[in-house]
Design an enzyme around this catalytic site. Structure first.
Site, PDB file in Angstrom:
ATOM      1  N   ARG A 163      -4.836   7.149   3.110  1.00  0.00           N
ATOM      2  CA  ARG A 163      -3.563   6.816   2.476  1.00  0.00           C
ATOM      3  C   ARG A 163      -2.991   7.967   1.654  1.00  0.00           C
ATOM      4  O   ARG A 163      -1.823   7.912   1.257  1.00  0.00           O
ATOM      5  CB  ARG A 163      -3.738   5.591   1.570  1.00  0.00           C
ATOM      6  CG  ARG A 163      -3.888   4.296   2.316  1.00  0.00           C
ATOM      7  CD  ARG A 163      -2.855   3.262   1.905  1.00  0.00           C
ATOM      8  NE  ARG A 163      -2.986   2.837   0.536  1.00  0.00           N
ATOM      9  CZ  ARG A 163      -3.432   1.626   0.151  1.00  0.00           C
ATOM     10  NH1 ARG A 163      -3.796   0.735   1.053  1.00  0.00           N
ATOM     11  NH2 ARG A 163      -3.485   1.307  -1.100  1.00  0.00           N
ATOM     12  N   ASP A 223       0.054   1.858   8.476  1.00  0.00           N
ATOM     13  CA  ASP A 223      -0.465   1.046   9.593  1.00  0.00           C
ATOM     14  C   ASP A 223       0.443   1.013  10.826  1.00  0.00           C
ATOM     15  O   ASP A 223       0.012   0.593  11.891  1.00  0.00           O
ATOM     16  CB  ASP A 223      -0.681  -0.398   9.128  1.00  0.00           C
ATOM     17  CG  ASP A 223      -1.686  -0.486   8.003  1.00  0.00           C
ATOM     18  OD1 ASP A 223      -2.584   0.370   7.958  1.00  0.00           O
ATOM     19  OD2 ASP A 223      -1.578  -1.403   7.175  1.00  0.00           O
ATOM     20  N   CYS A 252       2.334  -7.855  -5.949  1.00  0.00           N
ATOM     21  CA  CYS A 252       2.718  -8.741  -7.056  1.00  0.00           C
ATOM     22  C   CYS A 252       2.699 -10.196  -6.591  1.00  0.00           C
ATOM     23  O   CYS A 252       3.612 -10.651  -5.896  1.00  0.00           O
ATOM     24  CB  CYS A 252       4.112  -8.345  -7.550  1.00  0.00           C
ATOM     25  SG  CYS A 252       4.777  -9.450  -8.791  1.00  0.00           S
ATOM     26  N   GLY A 282       0.839  -1.205   0.000  1.00  0.00           N
ATOM     27  CA  GLY A 282       0.000   0.000   0.000  1.00  0.00           C
ATOM     28  C   GLY A 282       0.866   1.244   0.000  1.00  0.00           C
ATOM     29  O   GLY A 282       1.903   1.290   0.647  1.00  0.00           O
ATOM     30  N   GLY A 325       5.930  -2.507   3.326  1.00  0.00           N
ATOM     31  CA  GLY A 325       5.591  -3.126   4.595  1.00  0.00           C
ATOM     32  C   GLY A 325       6.289  -4.467   4.772  1.00  0.00           C
ATOM     33  O   GLY A 325       7.230  -4.806   4.034  1.00  0.00           O
ATOM     34  N   GLY A 374      -5.889  -0.075   9.518  1.00  0.00           N
ATOM     35  CA  GLY A 374      -4.962  -0.618  10.506  1.00  0.00           C
ATOM     36  C   GLY A 374      -4.433  -1.999  10.157  1.00  0.00           C
ATOM     37  O   GLY A 374      -3.391  -2.380  10.628  1.00  0.00           O
ATOM     38  N   ILE A 432      -8.943   7.425   1.900  1.00  0.00           N
ATOM     39  CA  ILE A 432      -8.629   8.842   2.170  1.00  0.00           C
ATOM     40  C   ILE A 432      -7.392   8.908   3.061  1.00  0.00           C
ATOM     41  O   ILE A 432      -6.551   9.791   2.933  1.00  0.00           O
ATOM     42  CB  ILE A 432      -9.822   9.474   2.933  1.00  0.00           C
ATOM     43  CG1 ILE A 432     -11.022   9.604   2.025  1.00  0.00           C
ATOM     44  CG2 ILE A 432      -9.432  10.791   3.599  1.00  0.00           C
ATOM     45  CD1 ILE A 432     -11.275  10.974   1.494  1.00  0.00           C
TER      46      ILE A 432
HETATM   47  N1  LIG Z   1       6.425 -14.194   1.498  1.00  0.00           N
HETATM   48  C1  LIG Z   1       6.771 -13.412   0.468  1.00  0.00           C
HETATM   49  N2  LIG Z   1       7.776 -13.744  -0.347  1.00  0.00           N
HETATM   50  C2  LIG Z   1       8.126 -12.970  -1.393  1.00  0.00           C
HETATM   51  N3  LIG Z   1       7.503 -11.807  -1.700  1.00  0.00           N
HETATM   52  C3  LIG Z   1       6.513 -11.405  -0.919  1.00  0.00           C
HETATM   53  C4  LIG Z   1       6.083 -12.183   0.215  1.00  0.00           C
HETATM   54  N4  LIG Z   1       5.052 -11.517   0.810  1.00  0.00           N
HETATM   55  C5  LIG Z   1       4.855 -10.403   0.075  1.00  0.00           C
HETATM   56  N5  LIG Z   1       5.726 -10.326  -0.955  1.00  0.00           N
HETATM   57  C6  LIG Z   1       5.793  -9.294  -1.993  1.00  0.00           C
HETATM   58  O1  LIG Z   1       5.614  -8.000  -1.419  1.00  0.00           O
HETATM   59  C7  LIG Z   1       4.439  -7.386  -1.966  1.00  0.00           C
HETATM   60  C8  LIG Z   1       3.800  -6.506  -0.939  1.00  0.00           C
HETATM   61  O2  LIG Z   1       3.402  -7.277   0.191  1.00  0.00           O
HETATM   62  P1  LIG Z   1       2.057  -6.945   0.977  1.00  0.00           P
HETATM   63  O3  LIG Z   1       0.920  -6.902   0.017  1.00  0.00           O
HETATM   64  O4  LIG Z   1       1.975  -7.893   2.115  1.00  0.00           O
HETATM   65  O5  LIG Z   1       2.230  -5.436   1.471  1.00  0.00           O
HETATM   66  P2  LIG Z   1       3.196  -4.804   2.536  1.00  0.00           P
HETATM   67  O6  LIG Z   1       4.545  -4.620   1.930  1.00  0.00           O
HETATM   68  O7  LIG Z   1       3.160  -5.614   3.796  1.00  0.00           O
HETATM   69  O8  LIG Z   1       2.542  -3.367   2.732  1.00  0.00           O
HETATM   70  P3  LIG Z   1       1.127  -2.986   3.393  1.00  0.00           P
HETATM   71  O9  LIG Z   1       0.691  -4.126   4.260  1.00  0.00           O
HETATM   72  O10 LIG Z   1       1.413  -1.748   4.124  1.00  0.00           O
HETATM   73  O11 LIG Z   1       0.231  -2.731   2.229  1.00  0.00           O
HETATM   74  C9  LIG Z   1       3.591  -8.568  -2.412  1.00  0.00           C
HETATM   75  O12 LIG Z   1       2.659  -8.209  -3.384  1.00  0.00           O
HETATM   76  C10 LIG Z   1       4.646  -9.501  -2.967  1.00  0.00           C
HETATM   77  O13 LIG Z   1       5.048  -9.101  -4.245  1.00  0.00           O
HETATM   78  O1  LIG Z   2      -7.127  -1.621  -0.616  1.00  0.00           O
HETATM   79  P1  LIG Z   2      -5.732  -2.092  -0.522  1.00  0.00           P
HETATM   80  O2  LIG Z   2      -4.792  -1.312  -1.369  1.00  0.00           O
HETATM   81  O3  LIG Z   2      -5.592  -3.563  -0.711  1.00  0.00           O
HETATM   82  O4  LIG Z   2      -5.214  -1.776   0.932  1.00  0.00           O
HETATM   83  C1  LIG Z   2      -5.914  -1.991   2.108  1.00  0.00           C
HETATM   84  C2  LIG Z   2      -4.954  -2.217   3.241  1.00  0.00           C
HETATM   85  O5  LIG Z   2      -3.810  -1.407   3.100  1.00  0.00           O
HETATM   86  C3  LIG Z   2      -3.540  -0.718   4.287  1.00  0.00           C
HETATM   87  O6  LIG Z   2      -4.028   0.571   4.147  1.00  0.00           O
HETATM   88  C4  LIG Z   2      -2.081  -0.558   4.467  1.00  0.00           C
HETATM   89  O7  LIG Z   2      -1.560   0.220   3.444  1.00  0.00           O
HETATM   90  C5  LIG Z   2      -4.321  -1.463   5.356  1.00  0.00           C
HETATM   91  O8  LIG Z   2      -4.658  -0.695   6.476  1.00  0.00           O
HETATM   92  C6  LIG Z   2      -5.512  -1.944   4.585  1.00  0.00           C
HETATM   93  O9  LIG Z   2      -6.054  -3.115   5.133  1.00  0.00           O
HETATM   94 MG   LIG Z   3       1.823  -5.525   5.469  1.00  0.00          MG
END
Ligand SMILES: Nc1ncnc2c1ncn2[C@@H]1O[C@H](COP(=O)(O)OP(=O)(O)OP(=O)(O)O)[C@@H](O)[C@H]1O
Ligand SMILES: O=P(O)(O)OC[C@H]1O[C@](O)(CO)[C@@H](O)[C@@H]1O
Ligand SMILES: [Mg+2]
Length: 324
Positions: free
Chosen positions: A257, A131, A77, A15, A106, A174, A255
């Site tokens: 974000r 978050d 991805c 995100g 994240g 969150g 909003i």
């Molecule tokens: N276990 C994993 N191994 C390799 N790549 C991963 C793994 N988990 C997530 N990723 C890569 O990281 C990207 C982002 O991960 P995720 O959607 O969990 O968001 P995040 O980085 O935790 O951020 P947020 O939770 O704030 O949106 C995934 O779409 C994927 O491409």
């Molecule tokens: O709608 P999206 O982009 O999947 O993101 C939603 C999630 O992303 C976050 O805003 C973190 O970026 C979380 O609080 C929420 O659950």
């Molecule tokens: Mg995350």
């Protein structure tokens, strides 16, 4: 022996979060100043797999320190979670001459960075998520702006809630972590704050608190619910059906974000971005940059991903003691 690094890639993943641009700016400019070739990779790991990237110069990051979102775009991805996807990304790094990578995102994004690090691409993670749910860091880029955005919206809701003697149930983001809800709840003087970290009890958390304040003459109520605890609409319906108080639900949603980053987000993003390049420059690889107190620190990516963070329940006690 440190690997020789000539070109550093930077990407944003997961995100988006206000302040990501400030981090990209700091990374690119620090990298160029230290003599590296800097490559911006678009749309997170998708862009790495597909080779969507371009060389950045100091002017590529002009006029972005105050802008929300991310000029590099972001994505989730699925393919990169697979061995095949990671192999494609590795091959692309070799093809483009990307020797090291800075990943702003994240915990999921850091797992991706670790996968690449295990295949020989030095990586540095920077916590970018509204978050604040990165275990190794007390602070994540975007968190402050998101809370301020939520507070501004809830202050507006308070005006109309009070004018109509209503109850407003407000859902904040969150993602299984109550940091935004707890702080925003205190900052807006909410009667009740529902956190994912604490099992919800309708009688204890809502009804008893409403009755207690009604006795002292209170006629309007703000309730903050962290996403995932209960749907805001369902809770508003329950409150209205049980108490007779006219209730409305508001989901603040995405909003939270967007928007121009606060001073705190801009400064921390700049410090973290500088620190990330400084680590690579010193031959220190596969770290996650973090905040401890007001200091920038870093942890080995495996350690960072094995850490746990707990919310300060004393703050909930404070919130509940004051909002009476
Ligand atoms: N276990 C994993 N191994 C390799 N790549 C991963 C793994 N988990 C997530 N990723 C890569 O990281 C990207 C982002 O991960 P995720 O959607 O969990 O968001 P995040 O980085 O935790 O951020 P947020 O939770 O704030 O949106 C995934 O779409 C994927 O491409
Ligand atoms: O709608 P999206 O982009 O999947 O993101 C939603 C999630 O992303 C976050 O805003 C973190 O970026 C979380 O609080 C929420 O659950
Ligand atoms: Mg995350």
């Amino acid at each position: 022996m440190a690997k020789e690094i000539k070109t550093i890639g930077v990407l944003t993943s997961g995100g988006d979060a206000p302040g990501m641009n400030a981090a990209v700016r700091a990374i690119v400019r620090t990298g160029i100043t230290k003599g590296y070739r800097m490559m911006g990779i678009q749309r997170g790991y998708n862009g790495l797999i597909n080779g969507e990237c371009y060389e950045m110069n100091v002017r590529s990051v002009s006029e972005i320190i105050h802008r929300g979102g991310t000029i590099l775009y972001t994505a989730r991805c699925l393919e990169f979670k697979t061995q095949a996807g990671q192999s494609k990304a590795l091959a692309r790094c070799k093809e483009l001459g990307i020797d090291a990578l800075v990943v702003i995102g994240g915990d999921g994004s850091f797992m991706g960075a670790r996968a690449l690090a295990n295949q020989g691409i030095p990586c540095i993670g920077i916590p970018g998520t509204i978050d604040n749910d990165i275990a190794c860091s007390e602070y994540t880029i975007g968190y402050d702006t998101a809370m301020n955005t939520a507070v501004e919206a809830i202050d507006k809701l308070r005006d109309t809630t009070q004018s109509h003697d209503r109850c407003s149930v407000v859902e904040v983001m969150g993602h299984h972590a109550g940091y935004i809800a707890l702080n925003v709840g205190i900052a807006t003087g909410a009667l009740a704050v529902l956190l994912p970290e604490r099992p919800f009890d309708f009688e204890r958390d809502i009804l008893a608190r409403m009755r207690q304040t009604q006795v002292t003459g209170k006629k309007h109520f703000i309730i903050i619910v962290s996403e995932g605890v209960i749907s805001a609409q369902e809770l508003a319906n329950q409150i209205q059906a049980t108490t007779g108080v006219d209730s409305r639900a508001t989901v603040l949603g995405h909003i939270q974000r967007g928007g121009s980053p606060t001073v705190r987000d801009r400064v921390n993003a700049s410090l973290m971005g500088y620190h990330a390049i400084d680590l690579l420059d010193k031959g220190i690889y596969n770290r996650v940059v973090a905040m401890s107190g007001d200091k920038i620190v870093d942890y080995d990516v495996n350690v960072a991903l094995s850490m746990h963070k707990t919310i300060d329940m004393d703050m909930l006690e404070v919130a509940n003691s004051i909002s009476i």
